[in-house]
Scaffold this motif. Structure first.
Motif, PDB file in Angstrom:
ATOM      1  N   VAL A  18     -11.420   8.626   1.581  1.00  0.00           N
ATOM      2  CA  VAL A  18     -10.178   8.012   1.122  1.00  0.00           C
ATOM      3  C   VAL A  18      -9.118   9.104   1.151  1.00  0.00           C
ATOM      4  N   GLU A  19      -7.984   8.831   1.800  1.00  0.00           N
ATOM      5  CA  GLU A  19      -6.937   9.836   1.914  1.00  0.00           C
ATOM      6  C   GLU A  19      -5.574   9.170   1.917  1.00  0.00           C
ATOM      7  N   ASP A  49       4.021   9.863   4.666  1.00  0.00           N
ATOM      8  CA  ASP A  49       5.233   9.446   5.377  1.00  0.00           C
ATOM      9  C   ASP A  49       6.384  10.378   5.030  1.00  0.00           C
ATOM     10  N   ASN A  87       0.864  -1.176   0.000  1.00  0.00           N
ATOM     11  CA  ASN A  87       0.000   0.000   0.000  1.00  0.00           C
ATOM     12  C   ASN A  87       0.900   1.225   0.000  1.00  0.00           C
ATOM     13  N   VAL A 106      -2.055   8.999   3.757  1.00  0.00           N
ATOM     14  CA  VAL A 106      -1.373   9.308   5.008  1.00  0.00           C
ATOM     15  C   VAL A 106       0.102   9.481   4.665  1.00  0.00           C
ATOM     16  N   SER A 132       0.735   6.115   2.324  1.00  0.00           N
ATOM     17  CA  SER A 132      -0.151   4.977   2.095  1.00  0.00           C
ATOM     18  C   SER A 132      -1.592   5.469   2.015  1.00  0.00           C
ATOM     19  N   ILE A 133      -2.431   4.706   1.339  1.00  0.00           N
ATOM     20  CA  ILE A 133      -3.837   5.059   1.190  1.00  0.00           C
ATOM     21  C   ILE A 133      -4.605   4.477   2.369  1.00  0.00           C
ATOM     22  N   GLN A 134      -5.467   5.301   2.931  1.00  0.00           N
ATOM     23  CA  GLN A 134      -6.270   4.893   4.080  1.00  0.00           C
ATOM     24  C   GLN A 134      -7.729   5.228   3.801  1.00  0.00           C
ATOM     25  N   THR A 135      -8.634   4.341   4.182  1.00  0.00           N
ATOM     26  CA  THR A 135     -10.057   4.632   4.071  1.00  0.00           C
ATOM     27  C   THR A 135     -10.657   4.620   5.462  1.00  0.00           C
ATOM     28  N   ARG A 136     -11.704   5.424   5.626  1.00  0.00           N
ATOM     29  CA  ARG A 136     -12.416   5.437   6.912  1.00  0.00           C
ATOM     30  C   ARG A 136     -13.873   5.787   6.652  1.00  0.00           C
TER      31      ARG A 136
END
Length: 150
Positions: free
Chosen positions: A92-93, A97, A3, A95, A75-79
């Motif tokens: 979808v965003e 690093d 990811n 995060v 990395s791609i994160q969904t919530r």
């Protein structure tokens, strides 16, 4: 599994640094990223939400503003969440690093960036460099050796 996301674009608005109740720095911002396009089609732009934490958030707050070119690696994160009207929504965003300037110094930026330290990861052992003359475990062979294959 993998990811990873790398995006490069311009900030849509000035990012605003906030603090969590525990005092952790966090910043959210949106990056406008142009899509590749063909000659017969009009250029399209995606607006990608990014969140950065701690020192990365402080770096973005200090050096970036609306319109600046930015390179984000993360990395791609969904919530999921509920909006004010009680409707279920999904976000979808990326995060972040690692964040870097996307413009040269002459354009108002620099090629330096900030990479967040890897959590609880020991630094790698330094590699032996044979190019620098460090021959450590090797011994010198005589040039008149009949054992040479050439």
């Amino acid at each position: 599994m993998l990811n990873r996301a790398i995006i490069m674009g311009r900030l849509v608005a000035d990012p605003e640094l906030r603090q969590t109740p525990n005092g952790v720095s966090v910043i959210t911002f949106t990056v406008a990223v142009d899509r590749n396009y063909s000659r017969d089609r009009e250029r399209q732009t995606d607006f990608i939400d990014v969140v950065a934490w701690r020192q990365t958030a402080e770096f973005v707050s200090k050096y970036f503003s609306k319109g600046k070119m930015i390179i984000v690696e993360g990395s791609i994160q969904t919530r999921s969440y509920e909006d004010r009207n009680g409707n279920k929504r999904r976000a979808v965003e990326v995060v972040a690093d690692n964040v870097q300037f996307g413009e040269s110094k002459s354009a108002g930026g620099s090629q330096q960036g900030y990479t967040a330290p890897a959590p609880t990861q020991a630094p790698p052992e330094p590699a032996v460099s044979y190019a620098s003359g460090d021959v450590g475990d090797f011994s010198e062979m005589s040039s008149d050796s009949d054992d040479l294959p050439f």
